[in-house]
Design a protein around this motif. Structure first.
Motif, PDB file in Angstrom:
ATOM      1  N   PHE A 119      48.020  -1.983  38.320  1.00 31.34           N
ATOM      2  CA  PHE A 119      48.696  -0.696  38.475  1.00 31.34           C
ATOM      3  C   PHE A 119      48.664  -0.249  39.934  1.00 31.34           C
ATOM      4  O   PHE A 119      49.650   0.285  40.444  1.00 31.34           O
ATOM      5  N   PHE A 120      47.555  -0.496  40.622  1.00 34.23           N
ATOM      6  CA  PHE A 120      47.474  -0.170  42.048  1.00 34.23           C
ATOM      7  C   PHE A 120      48.505  -0.966  42.839  1.00 34.23           C
ATOM      8  O   PHE A 120      49.218  -0.412  43.679  1.00 34.23           O
ATOM      9  N   LEU A 121      48.603  -2.265  42.569  1.00 34.26           N
ATOM     10  CA  LEU A 121      49.584  -3.087  43.277  1.00 34.26           C
ATOM     11  C   LEU A 121      51.009  -2.617  43.001  1.00 34.26           C
ATOM     12  O   LEU A 121      51.847  -2.585  43.908  1.00 34.26           O
ATOM     13  N   GLN A 122      51.289  -2.224  41.779  1.00 38.32           N
ATOM     14  CA  GLN A 122      52.627  -1.738  41.468  1.00 38.32           C
ATOM     15  C   GLN A 122      52.900  -0.398  42.145  1.00 38.32           C
ATOM     16  O   GLN A 122      54.022  -0.144  42.573  1.00 38.32           O
ATOM     17  N   CYS A 123      51.904   0.453  42.264  1.00 35.61           N
ATOM     18  CA  CYS A 123      52.077   1.717  42.985  1.00 35.61           C
ATOM     19  C   CYS A 123      52.362   1.465  44.465  1.00 35.61           C
ATOM     20  O   CYS A 123      53.202   2.146  45.072  1.00 35.61           O
ATOM     21  N   VAL A 124      51.697   0.478  45.051  1.00 37.91           N
ATOM     22  CA  VAL A 124      51.959   0.123  46.446  1.00 37.91           C
ATOM     23  C   VAL A 124      53.391  -0.383  46.587  1.00 37.91           C
ATOM     24  O   VAL A 124      54.108   0.016  47.511  1.00 37.91           O
ATOM     25  N   LEU A 125      53.835  -1.239  45.666  1.00 41.41           N
ATOM     26  CA  LEU A 125      55.206  -1.736  45.711  1.00 41.41           C
ATOM     27  C   LEU A 125      56.210  -0.593  45.542  1.00 41.41           C
ATOM     28  O   LEU A 125      57.215  -0.535  46.248  1.00 41.41           O
ATOM     29  N   ALA A 126      55.946   0.332  44.630  1.00 45.26           N
ATOM     30  CA  ALA A 126      56.852   1.467  44.429  1.00 45.26           C
ATOM     31  C   ALA A 126      56.900   2.333  45.687  1.00 45.26           C
ATOM     32  O   ALA A 126      57.965   2.850  46.052  1.00 45.26           O
ATOM     33  N   PHE A 127      55.778   2.497  46.365  1.00 40.44           N
ATOM     34  CA  PHE A 127      55.769   3.267  47.612  1.00 40.44           C
ATOM     35  C   PHE A 127      56.618   2.575  48.679  1.00 40.44           C
ATOM     36  O   PHE A 127      57.409   3.227  49.367  1.00 40.44           O
ATOM     37  N   ILE A 128      56.472   1.262  48.792  1.00 36.40           N
ATOM     38  CA  ILE A 128      57.264   0.511  49.770  1.00 36.40           C
ATOM     39  C   ILE A 128      58.747   0.627  49.439  1.00 36.40           C
ATOM     40  O   ILE A 128      59.574   0.835  50.331  1.00 36.40           O
ATOM     41  N   GLN A 129      59.097   0.546  48.162  1.00 36.06           N
ATOM     42  CA  GLN A 129      60.496   0.701  47.772  1.00 36.06           C
ATOM     43  C   GLN A 129      60.997   2.109  48.032  1.00 36.06           C
ATOM     44  O   GLN A 129      62.171   2.303  48.340  1.00 36.06           O
ATOM     45  N   SER A 130      60.138   3.101  47.926  1.00 33.16           N
ATOM     46  CA  SER A 130      60.574   4.488  48.154  1.00 33.16           C
ATOM     47  C   SER A 130      60.884   4.741  49.631  1.00 33.16           C
ATOM     48  O   SER A 130      61.546   5.733  49.952  1.00 33.16           O
ATOM     49  N   LEU A 131      60.430   3.865  50.505  1.00 38.25           N
ATOM     50  CA  LEU A 131      60.755   4.011  51.919  1.00 38.25           C
ATOM     51  C   LEU A 131      62.222   3.719  52.195  1.00 38.25           C
ATOM     52  O   LEU A 131      62.753   4.139  53.214  1.00 38.25           O
ATOM     53  N   GLY A 132      62.879   3.005  51.272  1.00 39.13           N
ATOM     54  CA  GLY A 132      64.309   2.751  51.401  1.00 39.13           C
ATOM     55  C   GLY A 132      64.652   1.678  52.417  1.00 39.13           C
ATOM     56  O   GLY A 132      65.663   1.785  53.107  1.00 39.13           O
ATOM     57  N   ILE A 133      63.857   0.647  52.501  1.00 37.88           N
ATOM     58  CA  ILE A 133      64.133  -0.458  53.418  1.00 37.88           C
ATOM     59  C   ILE A 133      65.397  -1.166  52.968  1.00 37.88           C
ATOM     60  O   ILE A 133      65.512  -1.568  51.812  1.00 37.88           O
ATOM     61  N   SER A 134      66.352  -1.309  53.858  1.00 38.40           N
ATOM     62  CA  SER A 134      67.647  -1.897  53.513  1.00 38.40           C
ATOM     63  C   SER A 134      67.481  -3.342  53.081  1.00 38.40           C
ATOM     64  O   SER A 134      66.738  -4.115  53.685  1.00 38.40           O
ATOM     65  N   GLY A 135      68.171  -3.702  52.003  1.00 33.28           N
ATOM     66  CA  GLY A 135      68.144  -5.073  51.494  1.00 33.28           C
ATOM     67  C   GLY A 135      66.995  -5.368  50.552  1.00 33.28           C
ATOM     68  O   GLY A 135      66.818  -6.492  50.146  1.00 33.28           O
ATOM     69  N   TRP A 136      66.211  -4.347  50.160  1.00 29.69           N
ATOM     70  CA  TRP A 136      65.094  -4.553  49.242  1.00 29.69           C
ATOM     71  C   TRP A 136      65.436  -4.187  47.817  1.00 29.69           C
ATOM     72  O   TRP A 136      64.602  -4.269  46.939  1.00 29.69           O
ATOM     73  N   GLY A 137      66.661  -3.713  47.567  1.00 21.65           N
ATOM     74  CA  GLY A 137      67.071  -3.381  46.209  1.00 21.65           C
ATOM     75  C   GLY A 137      66.702  -1.985  45.791  1.00 21.65           C
ATOM     76  O   GLY A 137      66.770  -1.648  44.623  1.00 21.65           O
ATOM     77  N   ALA A 138      66.292  -1.169  46.719  1.00 18.36           N
ATOM     78  CA  ALA A 138      65.988   0.226  46.415  1.00 18.36           C
ATOM     79  C   ALA A 138      66.933   1.090  47.221  1.00 18.36           C
ATOM     80  O   ALA A 138      66.946   1.041  48.438  1.00 18.36           O
ATOM     81  N   TRP A 139      67.730   1.872  46.520  1.00 21.36           N
ATOM     82  CA  TRP A 139      68.730   2.674  47.220  1.00 21.36           C
ATOM     83  C   TRP A 139      68.120   3.904  47.800  1.00 21.36           C
ATOM     84  O   TRP A 139      67.279   4.569  47.340  1.00 21.36           O
TER      85      TRP A 139
END
Length: 139
Positions: A119-139
């Motif tokens: 769950f910690f690793l998934q929270c870290v991944l969700a945080f990285i996706q929330s940054l909105g890095i282009s090309g990572w699949g998170a709008w």
């Protein structure tokens, strides 16, 4: 008769709920009221709702990436958003919700540890996706 017969139950697996005509059958038996001790039932239900919210968020992300793609953006974000939905929805269920469910059902410290780590690793991944890095699949 097998001496381990008492471990077998006649309960049919009920999760994920699938239509009867599917050839694939449910993989897990899940009944919070029956298997989880009373003091922890509300917590397990809340974590289940958190898992459903996570899956809904991934679905909304796919829709947002479709809209972004239709508005002139690249298809890479849509592809990754679809990949995240198809991979992380079932993986999050089996890798962090199910260990938590089993931990409360059997009072298992290993399953608690697995839940907190994944769950910690998934929270870290969700945080990285929330940054909105282009090309990572998170709008």
């Amino acid at each position: 008769m097998n001496r381990f017969h008492f471990c077998l139950t006649d309960r049919a697996n009920n999760f994920p709920p699938l239509p009867k005509f599917f050839r694939i059958k449910p993989c897990f038996y899940q009944n919070v009221a029956e298997e989880i001790p009373q003091p922890y039932q509300q917590l397990v239900r809340r974590v289940y709702k958190l898992w459903m919210l996570y899956c809904i968020t991934l679905c909304v992300n796919v829709v947002a990436c479709i809209a972004w793609w239709a508005g002139g953006g690249g298809a890479v974000n849509f592809g990754f958003a679809l990949l995240w939905l198809l991979v992380f929805s079932p993986c999050s269920y089996t890798c962090w919700f199910r260990p938590l469910y089993k931990a409360f059902r059997a009072d298992s410290s290993f399953n608690f540890m697995a839940f907190f780590f994944i769950f910690f690793l998934q929270c870290v991944l969700a945080f990285i996706q929330s940054l909105g890095i282009s090309g990572w699949g998170a709008w």
